[in-house]
Design an enzyme around this catalytic site. Structure first.
Site, short mmCIF file in Angstrom:
data_model
loop_
_atom_site.label_atom_id
_atom_site.label_comp_id
_atom_site.label_asym_id
_atom_site.label_seq_id
_atom_site.Cartn_x
_atom_site.Cartn_y
_atom_site.Cartn_z
N ALA A 95 5.57 0.40 10.93
CA ALA A 95 4.41 1.28 10.65
C ALA A 95 3.84 1.91 11.93
O ALA A 95 3.85 1.27 12.98
CB ALA A 95 3.34 0.46 9.94
N PRO A 96 3.37 3.17 11.85
CA PRO A 96 3.29 4.03 10.65
C PRO A 96 4.61 4.72 10.28
O PRO A 96 4.64 5.50 9.34
CB PRO A 96 2.24 5.06 11.06
CG PRO A 96 2.33 5.14 12.55
CD PRO A 96 2.70 3.77 13.02
N GLY A 97 5.71 4.47 11.01
CA GLY A 97 7.01 4.95 10.50
C GLY A 97 7.77 5.97 11.32
O GLY A 97 8.71 6.59 10.83
N GLY A 98 7.41 6.14 12.60
CA GLY A 98 8.10 7.12 13.45
C GLY A 98 9.60 6.84 13.57
O GLY A 98 10.42 7.75 13.44
N ASP A 112 6.99 -4.08 7.76
CA ASP A 112 5.67 -4.08 8.42
C ASP A 112 4.61 -4.24 7.34
O ASP A 112 4.76 -3.69 6.24
CB ASP A 112 5.44 -2.74 9.17
CG ASP A 112 4.39 -2.84 10.26
OD1 ASP A 112 3.28 -3.32 9.98
OD2 ASP A 112 4.68 -2.44 11.39
N ASP A 137 6.54 -10.42 7.23
CA ASP A 137 6.49 -10.76 8.66
C ASP A 137 7.91 -10.58 9.23
O ASP A 137 8.86 -11.17 8.70
CB ASP A 137 6.02 -12.22 8.80
CG ASP A 137 5.89 -12.65 10.24
OD1 ASP A 137 6.47 -11.98 11.14
OD2 ASP A 137 5.24 -13.66 10.50
N ASP A 165 10.14 -2.70 17.11
CA ASP A 165 9.04 -2.14 17.92
C ASP A 165 7.76 -2.88 17.55
O ASP A 165 6.84 -2.30 16.98
CB ASP A 165 8.92 -0.63 17.63
CG ASP A 165 7.94 0.07 18.56
OD1 ASP A 165 7.64 -0.47 19.63
OD2 ASP A 165 7.48 1.18 18.21
N LYS A 213 7.06 -4.79 25.08
CA LYS A 213 5.78 -4.39 25.68
C LYS A 213 5.34 -5.40 26.72
O LYS A 213 4.98 -6.52 26.38
CB LYS A 213 4.74 -4.21 24.57
CG LYS A 213 5.20 -3.08 23.63
CD LYS A 213 4.44 -2.99 22.36
CE LYS A 213 5.16 -2.18 21.28
NZ LYS A 213 5.75 -0.91 21.60
C1 LIG Z 1 3.85 0.12 18.00
S1 LIG Z 1 3.71 -0.14 16.31
C2 LIG Z 1 5.26 0.43 15.72
C3 LIG Z 1 5.36 1.91 15.69
C4 LIG Z 1 6.58 2.38 14.95
N1 LIG Z 1 7.83 2.05 15.63
C5 LIG Z 1 6.56 3.87 14.71
O1 LIG Z 1 7.49 4.56 15.14
O2 LIG Z 1 5.62 4.36 14.09
C6 LIG Z 1 3.88 -1.86 16.16
C7 LIG Z 1 3.89 -2.38 14.74
O3 LIG Z 1 4.28 -3.74 14.79
C8 LIG Z 1 3.74 -4.36 13.65
N2 LIG Z 1 3.87 -5.81 13.79
C9 LIG Z 1 3.39 -6.61 14.76
N3 LIG Z 1 3.77 -7.89 14.52
C10 LIG Z 1 4.49 -7.87 13.38
C11 LIG Z 1 5.17 -8.87 12.62
N4 LIG Z 1 5.16 -10.15 13.00
N5 LIG Z 1 5.82 -8.49 11.51
C12 LIG Z 1 5.86 -7.19 11.12
N6 LIG Z 1 5.23 -6.21 11.80
C13 LIG Z 1 4.57 -6.54 12.91
C14 LIG Z 1 2.31 -3.83 13.61
O4 LIG Z 1 1.79 -3.93 12.30
C15 LIG Z 1 2.52 -2.37 14.05
O5 LIG Z 1 2.57 -1.52 12.91
#
Ligand SMILES: C[S@@+](CC[C@H](N)C(=O)[O-])C[C@H]1O[C@@H](n2cnc3c(N)ncnc32)[C@H](O)[C@@H]1O
Length: 322
Positions: A193-196, A212, A232, A248, A277
């Site tokens: 999320a948000p899905g890029g 996500d 998760d 990501d 990160k």
């Molecule tokens: C930087 S954003 C991802 C952006 C995404 N790659 C994009 O292109 O829009 C990080 C995402 O990691 C998710 N996240 C963090 N820990 C997570 C977990 N344990 N399981 C699933 N999602 C997780 C967060 O909800 C967040 O939406």
């Protein structure tokens, strides 16, 4: 001793210098090293055996560079396009200074019309190349060389439908890997999320499972080739192996590395793109661990690279092929 000028993202020169080793001098977005190392994570372009020029005016700098170009062109056959790359340090006013020097240089070399017509302005493609590479670390200095090594980073074009800026990272990562998702391939996108990233793969005709708890937006929301799984990422397992693993997550990068290792050990993916990160921490130990051939990931990948992408901030991106 072999001098190399590494160019990276301004603000990250401390990591660039540390990664290159034997640093002689550094400034905003660059580090001069007595090591001949290439293929570094924090370097976008490495100028090999650069020659330094000093002059008070842009015109004088350009004259020096034009003389160097003429001198080092003796005996060189120009029968194909060649890269002509001018870059400058990340300081105020340097972009304008670079433009001035480049324009003066083109003026000074205009009599070499056949050779200059073949010049391709901008950063060269990934890997080693021959051409003319110029870097201005300051108003009165320039480095120039005829051989460079590019890490594949570059600014990507945005897409109005892309739900996040992260889209640009995955698009850039494909350049480093040398391939992108194809129609009919499958992708598991952890932390989607948000899905890029999901949108990027789906736009290329791949089938994506976006994992996500957060909502998908923009071009990813309701896309027929994207299935949203609110789970998760650390508990998720695919029903069958996928072509691509995207990862990501806003998580501790060592935990993310553990997750990637688990996926490759299980044989759940053939290719991977993952963002680690590092935040305010020193990324060098993380980088070494991520690429180590003694670790699960490094030992199982036939190709594995880490890059601080043009679109990365306090993060690095891994691309791999099992
Ligand atoms: C930087 S954003 C991802 C952006 C995404 N790659 C994009 O292109 O829009 C990080 C995402 O990691 C998710 N996240 C963090 N820990 C997570 C977990 N344990 N399981 C699933 N999602 C997780 C967060 O909800 C967040 O939406």
């Amino acid at each position: 001793m072999s001098l190399t000028l590494h160019i990276g993202q301004p603000g990250f020169e401390t990591f660039l210098a540390k990664e290159a080793g034997a640093c002689r001098e550094k400034g905003p977005g660059w580090a001069l090293s007595d090591n001949a190392s290439t293929d570094l994570c924090f370097s976008h372009l490495s100028l090999l055996e650069p020659v330094e020029f000093k002059a008070k005016t842009g015109k004088e700098l350009a004259c020096g560079l034009a003389g160097y170009f003429r001198e080092t062109s003796k005996g060189v056959r120009y029968d194909a396009p060649w890269p002509l790359c001018f870059e400058s340090a990340g300081m105020e006013g340097m972009t304008q200074r670079r433009r001035t020097v480049e324009a003066e240089f083109l003026e000074e070399t205009s009599h070499l019309s056949r050779v200059m017509r073949l010049a391709e302005p901008g950063r060269p493609a990934l890997g080693a190349s021959q051409g003319l590479f110029v870097y201005l670390p300051d108003f009165d200095r320039a480095f120039a060389c005829r051989q460079a090594w590019a890490g594949g980073q570059r600014r990507m074009a945005d897409d109005a439908q892309a739900p996040s800026r992260s889209y640009l990272k995955v698009e850039e990562a494909y350049l480093v890997l040398g391939e992108a998702p194809q129609p009919g391939q499958t992708v598991a996108d952890l932390g989607a999320a948000p899905g890029g990233w999901s949108y990027s793969a789906a736009r290329r005709g791949a089938k994506v499972l976006a994992v996500d708890n957060g909502p998908l937006k923009g071009g990813a929301e309701g896309h027929p080739d994207i299935s949203h799984c609110k789970e998760d990422a650390f508990k998720f397992s695919p029903s069958s192996a996928v072509d691509w693993l995207f990862c990501d997550l806003l998580e501790d990068p060592r935990r993310t590395l553990g997750l990637l290792s688990h996926w490759v050990k299980k044989g759940w993916c053939r290719m991977l793109v993952a963002n680690l990160k590092f935040g305010r921490n020193d990324p060098l130990p993380l980088l070494r661990q991520a690429l180590s051939p003694r670790e699960e990931l490094g030992s199982r990948c036939s190709f594995l690279k880490a890059r601080h992408l043009y679109h990365d901030r306090e993060e690095i991106t891994l691309v791999g092929r099992i």
